[in-house]
Every structure is written in structure tokens, then in C-alpha cells.
Design an enzyme around this catalytic site. Structure first.
Site, PDB file in Angstrom:
ATOM      1  N   GLY A  98       0.786  -1.243   0.000  1.00 31.94           N
ATOM      2  CA  GLY A  98       0.000   0.000   0.000  1.00 31.94           C
ATOM      3  C   GLY A  98       0.810   1.280   0.000  1.00 31.94           C
ATOM      4  CB  SER A  99       4.296   2.232  -0.847  1.00 29.02           C
ATOM      5  OG  SER A  99       4.493   1.896  -2.188  1.00 29.02           O
ATOM      6  CG  MET A 122      -1.087  -7.737  -6.656  1.00 31.67           C
ATOM      7  SD  MET A 122      -0.545  -6.598  -7.948  1.00 31.67           S
ATOM      8  CE  MET A 122       0.805  -7.528  -8.620  1.00 31.67           C
ATOM      9  NE  ARG A 123      -9.537 -11.032  -7.231  1.00 29.76           N
ATOM     10  CZ  ARG A 123      -9.873 -12.298  -7.421  1.00 29.76           C
ATOM     11  NH1 ARG A 123      -9.050 -13.255  -7.097  1.00 29.76           N
ATOM     12  NH2 ARG A 123     -11.041 -12.599  -7.972  1.00 29.76           N
ATOM     13  CB  ILE A 124      -7.568 -10.631 -13.805  1.00 30.15           C
ATOM     14  CG1 ILE A 124      -6.075 -10.714 -14.037  1.00 30.15           C
ATOM     15  CG2 ILE A 124      -8.353 -10.417 -15.104  1.00 30.15           C
ATOM     16  CD1 ILE A 124      -5.626 -11.684 -15.089  1.00 30.15           C
ATOM     17  CG  ASN A 158      -3.550  -0.623 -12.723  1.00 30.87           C
ATOM     18  OD1 ASN A 158      -3.399  -0.843 -11.513  1.00 30.87           O
ATOM     19  ND2 ASN A 158      -2.896  -1.313 -13.652  1.00 30.87           N
ATOM     20  CG  HIS A 183       1.897  -1.884 -15.538  1.00 28.11           C
ATOM     21  ND1 HIS A 183       1.551  -3.137 -15.061  1.00 28.11           N
ATOM     22  CD2 HIS A 183       2.916  -2.080 -16.407  1.00 28.11           C
ATOM     23  CE1 HIS A 183       2.324  -4.044 -15.631  1.00 28.11           C
ATOM     24  NE2 HIS A 183       3.155  -3.439 -16.442  1.00 28.11           N
ATOM     25  CG  ASP A 195      -1.178  -4.305 -17.159  1.00 28.06           C
ATOM     26  OD1 ASP A 195      -1.827  -3.773 -16.241  1.00 28.06           O
ATOM     27  OD2 ASP A 195      -0.452  -5.301 -16.997  1.00 28.06           O
ATOM     28  CD  GLU A 252       5.062   1.978  -9.083  1.00 31.49           C
ATOM     29  OE1 GLU A 252       4.028   1.739  -8.428  1.00 31.49           O
ATOM     30  OE2 GLU A 252       5.870   1.085  -9.389  1.00 31.49           O
TER      31      GLU A 252
HETATM   32  C1  GAR Z   1       3.468  -1.181  -7.340  1.00 35.02           C
HETATM   33  O1  GAR Z   1       4.769  -1.199  -7.845  1.00 35.02           O
HETATM   34  C2  GAR Z   1       2.463  -1.205  -8.473  1.00 35.02           C
HETATM   35  O2  GAR Z   1       2.881  -0.489  -9.594  1.00 35.02           O
HETATM   36  C3  GAR Z   1       2.368  -2.678  -8.776  1.00 35.02           C
HETATM   37  O3  GAR Z   1       2.401  -3.296  -7.513  1.00 35.02           O
HETATM   38  C4  GAR Z   1       3.159  -2.489  -6.605  1.00 35.02           C
HETATM   39  C5  GAR Z   1       2.305  -2.248  -5.386  1.00 35.02           C
HETATM   40  O4  GAR Z   1       3.039  -1.572  -4.401  1.00 35.02           O
HETATM   41  N1  GAR Z   1       1.186  -3.008  -9.483  1.00 35.02           N
HETATM   42  C6  GAR Z   1       1.113  -3.981 -10.376  1.00 35.02           C
HETATM   43  O5  GAR Z   1       2.041  -4.708 -10.650  1.00 35.02           O
HETATM   44  C7  GAR Z   1      -0.242  -4.130 -11.034  1.00 35.02           C
HETATM   45  N2  GAR Z   1      -0.187  -5.097 -12.070  1.00 35.02           N
HETATM   46  P1  GAR Z   1       2.304  -0.781  -3.247  1.00 35.02           P
HETATM   47  O6  GAR Z   1       1.299  -1.762  -2.629  1.00 35.02           O
HETATM   48  O7  GAR Z   1       3.385  -0.440  -2.294  1.00 35.02           O
HETATM   49  O8  GAR Z   1       1.635   0.402  -3.843  1.00 35.02           O
END
Ligand code: GAR
Length: 208
Positions: A18-19, A96-98, A113, A115, A151, A180
Site C-alpha cells: 500500500g505504498s 493484484m486481481r484481474i 491503475n 503499472h 494493462d 509511481e
Molecule cells: C506497485 O509497484 C504497483 O505499480 C504494482 O504493484 C506495486 C504495489 O506496491 N502493481 C502492479 O504490478 C499491477 N499489475 P504498493 O502496494 O506499495 O503500492
């Protein structure tokens, strides 16, 4: 200072750390921020980000994705949760779900979203290792509208970082993650303020 009633209500969906969600919470603290985060939802009860959200005083909801008789039935329940929360915008932040086409259709033009790659390169998972393996010299991240194709939705913002000779998957991921956090908050503010114009596959920023 923008009145709370004028701010768009945002639901953030997470599955882990969740950052990105935290960066969005931080940005929302500015008095003129055009959005407020009113719900953080997770499909994983142990998601670390849920604690962060609670500490920030944000309502949380959990619905484990297992045992609902399939993806469609599960997603319908999540849609009900979002509706009950009166959300205006849905933000996927490491969710992380489709998601089903029905879910996407319900939030078309109102769901973002992030990515961890410069789309359309490296869709899917393990983007940082795949970028290293491919030998690219620039890598980065993309904020896009969510469409039925994984994506592949219209791109709102991107940031690139150099790939250094000494990079490992971890160091590269860390450099991308910082970007991000920056571009996701900016993109969400633009959407919430009504500053994004979607024409076919392209997104334009309203001027002035
Ligand atoms: C992030 O890097 C995000 O871009 C990626 O998961 C990480 C979640 O980090 N998302 C994907 O790969 C989506 N397909 P976070 O929980 O610290 O935000």
C-alpha cells in the site's frame, strides 16, 4: 480550501504493502486537493496497507476473494461495496486481481491503475526483472485508465528512470516506485479536478 462536499470520493483497492495508497493519502491532505479517500478495500485480510489506512483514519473493507463461486460473483460483491461507499473514482494501487469486464464497465473512465513499467512494454508481472533481462536503458511506470484489456487502457501519465549497470531487481523497483508515488497523485488530482479529456485512446490535459 476546497469544501469536503466538493471533493471527489475515492476508493482505493489494494492487495499488499500500500505504498502508492499512502502517497495518495499524503497528497489528499493538502486543503485544495480535489479528492478525498473515503474507503480502502482489500481482497487480502493481511494486507499491510490496511493498517496504514486505519492509522490515517480511513474506513477499510475486506472481502477475501476465495469461496464466492467465481470471479464474476466476487466482483459483483466488490461493486456493491464500492456503491455503498458512494465512491466517485476507483483507484487500483497494487490490487493484484484481474477484474471482470462487468466491473470495468461499471467504472469506465473513472477507474485508474498504476503499472510498474513504461506501457505498452512489459505488461503483466515481474516487470523489473523482465526490463533488466531485455537490457532496456529506460524503465518506469504508467498511470492509465482501466479497460477490459489488461494493462492497455489510455495512458494518463508516465515517468521514466535510467537503468543502471549495477541495478538489481530491487534497486530498479525502488527507483521506479518513487516515481509511481509522484505521478499517481498527480494523475488522480487531474481526474478528480475534471482536467482529463479522453479522446479515443489518447488522454489530453485541459489547459488553464
Ligand atoms: C506497485 O509497484 C504497483 O505499480 C504494482 O504493484 C506495486 C504495489 O506496491 N502493481 C502492479 O504490478 C499491477 N499489475 P504498493 O502496494 O506499495 O503500492
Amino acid at each position: 480550501m476546497l469544501e469536503a462536499s466538493k471533493k471527489k470520493r475515492v476508493a482505493v483497492l489494494i492487495s499488499g504493502r500500500g505504498s502508492n495508497m499512502e502517497a495518495l493519502i499524503e497528497a489528499s491532505k493538502h486543503p485544495d486537493c480535489p479528492y478525498q479517500i473515503t474507503l480502502v478495500f482489500s481482497n487480502i485480510a493481511e494486507a499491510k496497507g490496511l493498517e496504514t489506512a486505519k492509522k490515517a483514519g480511513i474506513e477499510t473493507a475486506i472481502l477475501d476473494h476465495r469461496g464466492h463461486g467465481g470471479r464474476a460473483a466476487y466482483d459483483r460483491k466488490v461493486l456493491d461495496i464500492l456503491k455503498a461507499a458512494n465512491a466517485d473514482i476507483v483507484v487500483l494501487a497494487g490490487y493484484m486481481r484481474i477484474i471482470t469486464p462487468e466491473f470495468v464497465a461499471a467504472w469506465e473512465g473513472r477507474m485508474l491503475n498504476i503499472h510498474p513499467a513504461l506501457l505498452p512494454s512489459f505488461t503483466g508481472l515481474d516487470t523489473h526483472q523482465r526490463a533488466l533481462d531485455a537490457g532496456v536503458k529506460l524503465h518506469g511506470c504508467t498511470v492509465h485508465f482501466v479497460t477490459a484489456e489488461l494493462d492497455a487502457g489510455p495512458i494518463i501519465a508516465q515517468a521514466s528512470v535510467p537503468v543502471l549497470d549495477e541495478d538489481t531487481e530491487e534497486t530498479l523497483a525502488h527507483r521506479v516506485l518513487k516515481q509511481e508515488h509522484r505521478i499517481y497523485a498527480e494523475a488522480l488530482k487531474d481526474l478528480a479536478a475534471g482536467n482529463l479529456i479522453l479522446k479515443d485512446k489518447r488522454v489530453f490535459h485541459r489547459k488553464g
